[in-house]
Design an enzyme around this catalytic site. Structure first.
Site, PDB file in Angstrom:
ATOM      1  CE  LYS A 196      -3.494  -2.722  -0.158  1.00  0.00           C
ATOM      2  NZ  LYS A 196      -4.297  -3.275   0.915  1.00  0.00           N
TER       3      LYS A 196
HETATM    4  C1  LIG Z   1      -5.224  -4.376   1.458  1.00  0.00           C
HETATM    5  C2  LIG Z   1      -6.705  -4.300   1.514  1.00  0.00           C
HETATM    6  C3  LIG Z   1      -7.448  -4.629   2.669  1.00  0.00           C
HETATM    7  C4  LIG Z   1      -6.865  -5.296   3.860  1.00  0.00           C
HETATM    8  O1  LIG Z   1      -5.764  -4.691   4.396  1.00  0.00           O
HETATM    9  P1  LIG Z   1      -4.732  -5.552   5.289  1.00  0.00           P
HETATM   10  O2  LIG Z   1      -3.880  -4.482   5.875  1.00  0.00           O
HETATM   11  O3  LIG Z   1      -4.010  -6.470   4.370  1.00  0.00           O
HETATM   12  O4  LIG Z   1      -5.531  -6.276   6.316  1.00  0.00           O
HETATM   13  C5  LIG Z   1      -8.808  -4.411   2.640  1.00  0.00           C
HETATM   14  N1  LIG Z   1      -9.429  -3.924   1.564  1.00  0.00           N
HETATM   15  C6  LIG Z   1      -8.761  -3.628   0.429  1.00  0.00           C
HETATM   16  C7  LIG Z   1      -9.517  -3.091  -0.741  1.00  0.00           C
HETATM   17  C8  LIG Z   1      -7.388  -3.832   0.365  1.00  0.00           C
HETATM   18  O5  LIG Z   1      -6.731  -3.585  -0.777  1.00  0.00           O
END
Ligand SMILES: *Cc1c(COP(=O)(O)O)cnc(C)c1O
Length: 397
Positions: A196
């Site tokens: 991210k």
């Molecule tokens: C990455 C992601 C999540 C979950 O995040 P984590 O930190 O991996 O638990 C939820 N929703 C979307 C759309 C994502 O891309």
């Protein structure tokens, strides 16, 4: 054999696989973590509050609550709104499973919505169509880092008395009509996973402008206990009360040190992602066989993903073969996502079936996510462009 596909034994565009996304940890980040490790607080300490304040400021909202993952962020958001059994939350199907799972964790029911064919964002028409007397909330997902039409969603939510939750795990740093993601819904969830925009290893944040909701988020992150360890220490108290059933979803000071340091570079990270996306847009504009997603006007895109749709009718093979061919060339192309309602769990436990969301299902057979992350060099970007050109030329009908 120079131009023959690596998939067929030719020379690949590059030998080391370029992933679709990855972190960028600087020496300053490392130093910040080391400093936290040498401090008195490894968790529930001052770095959590400092990070939360900086994050709230960065996304132009009053409150930010740090939690242990993006999934935890979504879960505490649903829990803070007291959604539960017999209640429905409208969720787009073209997303990561966690966007729907968070609703199920609280015993509520996700109702899967189709997406707009041009942007692949949650369609407001679909939302309107799926509202029932049991609907309590809309959970929008800023797919790829674009921003949903929150003005339209807000209007629908107000008219029907619904809560508006944003899954902004793709869109940290994005804006729509000048308003920052994080300030557009009642509650907004972010992820700090390494792919991210900024990372703490694992981590997440929920933002809100509502002091009561912020208080509930803090409660749920800490077992439903009204004070945390540091607050009790400051007040020289030992007693505590658990007033709700909560979880241990805390983020450590070690992680907040990393996240706070990373946050300083967020504008730079988003700008680099946009520059890569614009280079791809220009390179692919004249390429038959592929089209990028439409970006709604007024959207300052955060480009967590760069998604293209293949015109499979102009190709001799399907998307999966294109994906394999790109990977053989050293390009870590990926698919985001297989629609959530088609996963075996949802088919088995919620009775969802193919044809429920035809636009998302059709898109899911054509989409490819190409590598995009701030640390990519210009040469990496050109490798992706040549590999895409090479593979599409080899398979064009
Ligand atoms: C990455 C992601 C999540 C979950 O995040 P984590 O930190 O991996 O638990 C939820 N929703 C979307 C759309 C994502 O891309």
């Amino acid at each position: 054999m120079k131009n023959s596909l690596a998939l067929h034994g030719g020379a690949p565009v590059r030998t080391a696989l370029l992933p679709y996304g990855r972190q960028w940890v600087s020496e300053e980040d490392v130093a910040a973590v080391v400093e936290a490790l040498r401090s008195d607080w490894l968790t529930t300490g001052p770095r959590v509050a400092t990070f939360e304040e900086a994050f709230a400021t960065a996304v132009d909202t009053r409150y930010a609550v740090a939690v242990s993952s993006g999934t935890a962020a979504l879960h505490v958001a649903v829990a803070a709104l007291k959604l539960g059994v017999g209640e429905e939350v409208i969720v787009p199907t073209l997303t990561f499973a966690a966007s729907a799972n968070c609703v199920v964790y609280q015993g509520a029911t996700p109702v899967f919505a189709d997406v707009d064919p041009d942007t692949l964002l949650l369609s407001s028409h679909e939302v309107e169509r799926l509202i029932t007397p049991r609907t309590r909330a809309i959970l929008a997902v800023d797919y790829a880092g674009a921003v949903c039409d929150y003005a339209a969603l807000r209007e629908i939510a107000t008219r029907h008395g619904l809560h508006l939750i944003a899954d902004a795990c793709h869109s940290l740093g994005a804006r729509r009509d000048g308003h920052s993601v994080g300030s557009l819904a009642d509650l907004t969830a972010f992820s700090l996973h390494p792919v991210k925009h900024i990372t703490s290893g694992e981590g997440g944040v929920v933002t809100s402008d509502d002091p009561e909701l912020a208080q509930r988020l803090r409660l749920f992150r800490n077992h439903g206990i009204t004070t945390d360890h540091r607050e009790r220490e400051q007040r020289r108290q030992w007693q505590y009360q658990m007033v709700e059933l909560g979880f241990n979803y805390r983020l450590t000071d070690i992680q907040c040190a990393l996240a706070l340091s990373q946050l300083q570079r967020l504008p730079e990270f988003v700008a680099r992602r946009q520059a890569i996306a614009h280079r791809y847009d220009a390179a692919f504009a004249e390429l038959p066989g592929l089209s990028p997603l439409r970006v709604p006007s007024g959207v300052h895109h955060a480009y967590h993903l760069y998604v293209v749709r293949l015109a499979t009718e102009r190709l001799t093979v399907d998307r999966d073969t294109i994906l394999q061919a790109l990977r053989a060339e050293g390009i870590g192309a990926n698919v985001h996502y297989w629609p959530v309602h088609l996963h075996p769990y949802y088919q088995n436990s919620h009775g969802t079936r193919p044809a429920l969301c035809p636009v998302a299902e059709e898109a899911a057979r054509r989409i490819v996510s190409l590598p995009i992350f701030p640390r990519m060099t210009d040469a990496d970007v050109e490798d992706v462009i040549s590999a895409v050109g090479k593979v599409l030329a080899a398979f064009s009908a």
